[in-house]
Structures are given as structure tokens and as C-alpha cells.
Write an enzyme that holds these catalytic residues in place. Structure first.
Site, PDB file in Angstrom:
ATOM      1  N   HIS A  86       0.827  -1.209   0.000  1.00 49.42           N
ATOM      2  CA  HIS A  86       0.000   0.000   0.000  1.00 49.42           C
ATOM      3  C   HIS A  86       0.861   1.259   0.000  1.00 49.42           C
ATOM      4  CE1 HIS A  86      -3.416   2.613   1.167  1.00 49.42           C
ATOM      5  NE2 HIS A  86      -2.506   3.224   1.917  1.00 49.42           N
ATOM      6  N   GLU A  87       1.881   1.299   0.857  1.00 45.02           N
ATOM      7  CA  GLU A  87       2.713   2.499   0.961  1.00 45.02           C
ATOM      8  C   GLU A  87       3.546   2.705  -0.296  1.00 45.02           C
ATOM      9  OE1 GLU A  87       2.117   4.587   3.182  1.00 45.02           O
ATOM     10  OE2 GLU A  87       0.921   3.320   4.505  1.00 45.02           O
ATOM     11  N   HIS A  91       1.549   4.264  -3.137  1.00 49.91           N
ATOM     12  CA  HIS A  91       1.412   5.723  -3.061  1.00 49.91           C
ATOM     13  C   HIS A  91       2.550   6.406  -3.821  1.00 49.91           C
ATOM     14  CE1 HIS A  91      -2.043   6.511  -0.594  1.00 49.91           C
ATOM     15  NE2 HIS A  91      -1.594   5.833   0.451  1.00 49.91           N
ATOM     16  N   GLU A 115      -6.110   6.766  -1.555  1.00 50.19           N
ATOM     17  CA  GLU A 115      -6.050   5.623  -0.651  1.00 50.19           C
ATOM     18  C   GLU A 115      -6.640   4.374  -1.302  1.00 50.19           C
ATOM     19  OE1 GLU A 115      -4.475   5.477   2.185  1.00 50.19           O
ATOM     20  OE2 GLU A 115      -3.884   7.575   2.004  1.00 50.19           O
TER      21      GLU A 115
END
Length: 276
Positions: free
Chosen positions: A136-137, A140, A197
Site C-alpha cells: 500500500h505504501e 502511493h 487511498e
């Protein structure tokens, strides 16, 4: 100059401003701050964080963070190369760091500098949980979300400035600032952040699956995140993040897609989920 003329000028500037391509959507995105400027600044901030923190090295957990990070970054490069974005990561300088801190957080700066705080590991519970967070990070950063947020902030501030210059009456200016501030935040900036997100959830799910980690664990991770929050999260409308419930549902529905994408790269089974 009339407000309409100033806003028209701002809109014209937006049309001709620098853009970058989001490799996961193929769409042009705002890039008022190019990576050539953004990455060095991010690297400096990362070094400053490390200089002010208790960095953990040489432990099983710190080595696990590095191992997961390397697998996720390899998966990212494989996906990008296969989809026509060779060289996309040429300026990335991957680094994976574990910091001794009770903060329940992890992040990836533009350019690939990654930090996990020890406070998030009990919620991760396993290497697979760490992979869900890592994916997820990293997503980004890969999707240029930091760059887009900075650009959106500049635009928001520019329109506010234009309105204040154009409106001469103090009462009208005060009303403009009040309504514009609330309207742009709730109607534009927060939905913009929530969309980032959701996209990071989707891309992160693909990356963790391609790296050999079971994507079903991502939804379980967010269930633990929800329990850890104690129900104190703000309403979704007023939040930078989707609600935990909607996030868990969306991730669960995306698991077959992530598994199918991983299968294209020869990944047909996943590592067992073993708790720390």
C-alpha cells in the site's frame, strides 16, 4: 480584475501546467513539482527522520522489513516493465528502515525511502501483514500521490489568493474564504485523498500478490486496524481515508483481481501466513 477573469486565468494555467502519467491508470496527473525536485527533498527529509530516530538494524524484524520491501520493489519493477514503463524507477533509491517507535504507522516517500515503526508490527502480526502495508505504501509513491497532493495544495491556495485579490468588499471576502475553505476541503481535497487511498489499496494488493504474499490477508489487516482505532475514526465524508468498513469490503472484492494479475507473472501460490 474581476473574480471570473482571475479564475479563468487560474484555469488556463492548470491546462498548461506540467503533468505526469499515472502508470496504473494511464491518465495525466498534476505535477507542479517535478520528481527532479521532489526526490532530493524527500531523501533529505528521510535522512533527517533517521537522524532523529532510534533505527533498528541487525534483528530478525529489521531484516524482515528489508526482505519484504525488496520483494515488493521487484514486483513493482516487473509490473511496470511488462506494462510499457521501463525505466520508470531509474531515479528511485530504495531503502527500508525499521524505527523503534510506538507510532502505528509506516510510509514510503517519493523515490522509495520506506519507514516502518515498531508500533505497527503487532497489528501486522505476520510477514504477510507487513507485505500488505508495504504494498500500500509503495503504491502511493509509484502512483505519484505525493506529487499530486502537493500540486493540489498549490492550486487550492492559488484559487484562494485569486479570490481574495478580486473581492474588494471585506464582508464578501470573509464569506468567500469561509465557504471556499469548507467547500474545497470537503468537496475536493478530501475526496481526492480518499481516491488515492483506494488506488493504493488496489495497486498494493497486486504488488503483494506478485511478491508471493496472500492478498486475502490485506482485508484481515484492515479489520485489525479498525479494532485498533477503537471506533474513533471520523465520518468518511470528513476523512482523508475511506471508512474501514468500505475499505475492507473493497479490498475483499479485489482479491480475485490481484490473484489473477499475479498469475500472469507466474505466481500461483503464496507463502503461508505465519504470525510473529
Amino acid at each position: 480584475m474581476k473574480l471570473r477573469n482571475i479564475l479563468s486565468l487560474v484555469a488556463l494555467l492548470l491546462l498548461v501546467m506540467a503533468c505526469s502519467t499515472n502508470p496504473f491508470t494511464g491518465k495525466q496527473t498534476m505535477a507542479l513539482v517535478p520528481n527532479s525536485q521532489l526526490f532530493p527533498t524527500a531523501f533529505q527529509q528521510y535522512d533527517q527522520v533517521l537522524s532523529e530516530s532510534k533505527v533498528i538494524t541487525g534483528t530478525a524484524q529489521s531484516e524482515m522489513i528489508t526482505r519484504v520491501g525488496q520483494r515488493i520493489s521487484v514486483a513493482a519493477e516487473r509490473w511496470l516493465n511488462a506494462n510499457g514503463y521501463e525505466g520508470y524507477l531509474k531515479d528511485y533509491k530504495w531503502e527500508y528502515t525499521l524505527i523503534d517507535d510506538n507510532t502505528v504507522n509506516a510510509w514510503c516517500m517519493p523515490g522509495g525511502k520506506i519507514v516502518f515503526y515498531t508500533g505497527i508490527l503487532p497489528i501486522a502480526q505476520s510477514e504477510t501483514g507487513v507485505a500488505a502495508i508495504m504494498g500500500h505504501e509503495v503504491a502511493h509513491a509509484l502512483a505519484n500521490h505525493g506529487q499530486q497532493r502537493m500540486s493540489a495544495d498549490y492550486i487550492q491556495q492559488g484559487v484562494a489568493l485569486a479570490g481574495n485579490v478580486a473581492i474588494q468588499n471585506d464582508n464578501d471576502r470573509a464569506a468567500f474564504n469561509q465557504y471556499y475553505g469548507i467547500g474545497s476541503q470537503v468537496g475536493v481535497m478530501l475526496p481526492f485523498s480518499r481516491s488515492h487511498e483506494s488506488q493504493a489499496d488496489e495497486v498494493g494488493l497486486i504488488l503483494m500478490a506478485m511478491a508471493g504474499y496472500n492478498p486475502t490477508e490485506a482485508a484481515e489487516l484492515w479489520k485489525r486496524m479498525e479494532a485498533n482505532s477503537g471506533g474513533n475514526a471520523p465520518p468518511e465524508l470528513l476523512s482523508t481515508h475511506p471508512s474501514n468498513a468500505s475499505r475492507i469490503q473493497a479490498i475483499t472484492e479485489m482479491v480475485p483481481m490481484a490473484e489473477a494479475e499475479a498469475k500472469k507473472f507466474g505466481v500461483t501460490s503464496f507463502r503461508p501466513i505465519t504470525k510473529f
